[in-house]
Scaffold this active site. Structure first.
Site, PDB file in Angstrom:
ATOM      1  N   LYS B  80      46.829   5.903  55.084  1.00 48.58           N
ATOM      2  CA  LYS B  80      45.590   5.404  54.481  1.00 48.58           C
ATOM      3  C   LYS B  80      45.910   4.532  53.272  1.00 48.58           C
ATOM      4  O   LYS B  80      46.811   4.853  52.487  1.00 48.58           O
ATOM      5  CB  LYS B  80      44.719   6.595  54.071  1.00 48.58           C
ATOM      6  CG  LYS B  80      43.312   6.241  53.614  1.00 48.58           C
ATOM      7  CD  LYS B  80      42.525   7.514  53.287  1.00 48.58           C
ATOM      8  CE  LYS B  80      41.121   7.232  52.819  1.00 48.58           C
ATOM      9  NZ  LYS B  80      40.385   8.466  52.466  1.00 48.58           N
ATOM     10  N   SER B 155      35.567   8.509  54.162  1.00 47.69           N
ATOM     11  CA  SER B 155      36.155   7.221  53.885  1.00 47.69           C
ATOM     12  C   SER B 155      37.354   6.881  54.776  1.00 47.69           C
ATOM     13  O   SER B 155      37.682   5.718  54.951  1.00 47.69           O
ATOM     14  CB  SER B 155      36.605   7.148  52.429  1.00 47.69           C
ATOM     15  OG  SER B 155      37.645   8.080  52.174  1.00 47.69           O
ATOM     16  N   SER B 179      36.398  13.234  53.644  1.00 48.00           N
ATOM     17  CA  SER B 179      36.907  11.957  54.163  1.00 48.00           C
ATOM     18  C   SER B 179      37.997  12.083  55.209  1.00 48.00           C
ATOM     19  O   SER B 179      38.366  11.084  55.833  1.00 48.00           O
ATOM     20  CB  SER B 179      37.416  11.088  53.010  1.00 48.00           C
ATOM     21  OG  SER B 179      36.334  10.631  52.238  1.00 48.00           O
TER      22      SER B 179
END
Lengths: 99, 504
Positions: B80, B155, B179
């Site tokens: 990420k 997210s 997330s």
């Protein structure tokens, strides 16, 4: 509870050092007012006898041995700065006209 | 050998160890898959083909030379974009960090490199991890591989979509309020938020420091355990890192996979799953729960009354901590610098102009909300009260875990919603995290795995929660449920996802 109007958004944006357009101020005032009313319920949940929790897992102070470690490479760091000069960060003047 | 991208990380590790495939072949297969489908999915913000293939070739050479390697050596991974990678652009989904090349690695990245796992690239996310849909990425949204017109969650939508679309066998996510788990639920994949402190936060671009935790995004529970074993463990560079040694989570998953849940006390949280949850999501959850009961689990209903205030507390604590953490983006040391269009060019005015131009709508919204909550006259009523709610939520968890070994709920109230449908209503967007937030506030670990298809044909997730430091229990129970559900379904849920169009 107080409400968030445009003047309050302008004041808060000043504290947070974020330039906003007039459109942004208007939109944020409406949105934040709704959000603040929704979150304001927290003040009604816990009584005065409830202690505050700042951290999920109880912490104790952490010490380490005072030995030299590796630092970041200065040139690598400065290569990513908006502006650098003589091996240092270069920044705009730090005081305003009226200072 | 069949399509390498359809194999699990555990299967790839076995094949690599046995010399049946090379890491270069495995890595190239995933790079080819990215090239074929990521134009539509947009799970990646950047791909490092050269770096990944270089590491893969080095692993193959080391294996040929008889070096002793980590079991996951040569298995590629996606990271990420909120996790810093030395020499590889890291933006956290924000324009304010466009093109920034970090001068250091996050500890978890160091551990991936020590295990010699090729890093395929950096995955898309809501800007600074603020959001539940990846629509707040400054670089455009990620699309859900199940339906390209729908959100992949957020997210960490990029990491979840990357594993769901077979672009990577493994990915790293971060979970501040859901997330990792919410994207896993809406993409039919597995995601784990470890106990707070299980994985080092050093080198994570901080959102809310008392809530943030990195963890694995995968297609199976065993793969999540394998990746957690690589990235977990004490780190002297994170003062909140748990010092005690952890058991092997992969071992816990392997033991659990026998599917025996005899005597396990499963607590159904009354407050998570009623009003506001889609009937199809509730049905899938109930079927998964029935499956656990059939395997010997005992269901108890538990009540966590303070959870009803969790969302409100979260949306005070998170913006407060974020407004402080993001103050470092001042246009002086890294990232964007914008000078004001008129008036004197002073540091303070440059900072305001930079942040005005560099931050997106949601980031501005939350920073200003946090500034408000922390400002004079409101601190006690807002931030102080929210921290008290946090205490009450911890007490609710403690009482619930007296009655049950694990707690369960649907991971999310709904399946993946259409892109754009909640962008104009921040409060509706925030409600996506209602079931996942309590774990972050209390620091306890949570795992989401597919529970089944909802009535709209889209995947739903079941969340399993355990007491702090009992992550191994999640892997054991999760692997058991997964094995039982796969027997029922005749294969993974992801097999029901439509095949993506392949670019030529």
């Amino acid at each position: 509870m107080s409400t968030i109007d445009s003047a309050e958004v302008v004041r808060l944006a000043g504290l947070a050092r974020i330039d906003l357009t007039e459109d942004e101020v208007t939109r944020l005032a409406g949105e934040l007012d709704v959000i603040v009313q929704a979150v304001a319920t927290v003040s009604e949940v816990a009584g005065p006898g409830v202690p505050a929790t700042s951290h999920p897992i109880p912490l104790t102070n952490v010490f380490r041995d005072d030995v030299p470690g590796e630092t970041l490479d200065r040139d690598e760091v400065l290569s990513q700065a908006p502006e650098a000069e003589d091996g240092k960060f270069a920044v705009p003047q730090i005081l305003g006209e009226d200072a | 050998m069949s399509d390498l991208t359809r194999l699990t990380a555990a299967e790839l590790a076995t094949a690599l160890t046995a010399g049946e495939v090379s890491s270069v072949e495995v890595t190239q297969a995933h790079l080819d898959r990215i090239a074929a489908v990521d134009g539509d999915v947009h799970a990646f913000l950047n791909v490092d083909a050269e770096g990944a293939l270089g590491e893969a070739a080095a692993v193959d050479a080391a294996r040929a030379a008889g070096e002793k390697l980590h079991p996951l050596a040569g298995v590629p991974v996606a990271v990420k974009d909120v996790v810093v990678t030395k020499g590889q652009v890291t933006t956290a989904g924000s324009k304010i960090l466009e093109g920034w090349v970090p001068p250091y690695d996050a500890t978890l990245v160091t551990r991936l490199r020590q295990a010699r796992m090729p890093i395929l690239g950096k995955t898309n996310m809501d800007e600074f991890a603020m959001g539940s849909s990846t629509e707040h990425s400054a670089y455009g949204p990620t699309r859900n591989p199940w339906d390209l017109d729908r959100i992949p969650g957020g997210s960490g939508g990029g990491s979840a979509a990357a594993v769901a679309a077979y672009e990577a066998p493994l990915a790293i996510g971060t979970d501040t309020g859901g997330s990792i788990r919410q994207p896993a639920a809406v993409t039919g994949t597995v995601g784990v938020k470890p106990t707070y402190g299980s994985v080092s936060r050093y080198g994570l671009i901080a959102l809310a420091s008392s809530l943030d935790q990195a963890g694995p995004c995968t297609r199976t529970v065993l793969d999540a355990g394998l990746l957690h074993d690589v990235i977990g463990g004490h780190d002297p560079r994170d003062s909140t890192s748990l010092p005690e040694p952890a058991p092997s989570y992969a071992d816990a998953a392997r033991q659990g996979a026998a599917g025996d849940l005899q005597g396990l006390r499963v607590g159904v949280v009354n407050e998570l799953g009623g009003e506001g949850y889609d009937p199809g999501v509730r049905d899938a959850f109930q079927k998964a729960l029935d499956t656990m009961v059939a395997a010997g689990a005992d269901v108890v209903e538990v009540s966590c009354p303070s959870f009803s205030a969790a969302l409100a507390a979260y949306y005070l604590i998170l913006p407060s901590e974020a407004s402080s953490n993001l103050a470092k983006f001042d246009g002086m040391r890294y990232g964007l610098r914008v000078e004001p269009s008129e008036g004197p060019v002073t540091a303070e005015r440059v900072m305001a102009a930079t942040r005005g131009a560099g931050f997106g709508d949601e980031v501005k919204r939350r920073i200003i909300l946090g500034t408000y909550a922390l400002s004079a006259g409101y601190y006690d009523a807002y931030y102080g009260s929210a921290q008290k709610v946090r205490t009450l939520i911890q007490r609710d968890f403690a009482a619930a875990f007296e009655q049950a070994d694990v707690l369960v709920s649907p991971t999310t109230p709904t399946t993946a919603f259409p892109l754009g449908s909640k962008l104009e209503d921040p409060l509706a967007m925030y409600l996506n995290d209602v079931a996942t937030i309590p774990a972050n506030l209390a620091g306890v670990p949570g795992l989401s795995l597919p529970s089944g298809l909802s009535d709209d044909g889209l995947p739903a997730g079941i969340q399993i929660l355990a007491p702090a430091r009992q992550d191994a229990r999640l892997y054991a129970v999760g692997a058991a449920l997964e094995a039982l559900l796969l027997q029922q379904w005749g294969g993974p849920l992801l097999a029901h996802a439509p095949e993506l169009a392949v670019a030529r």
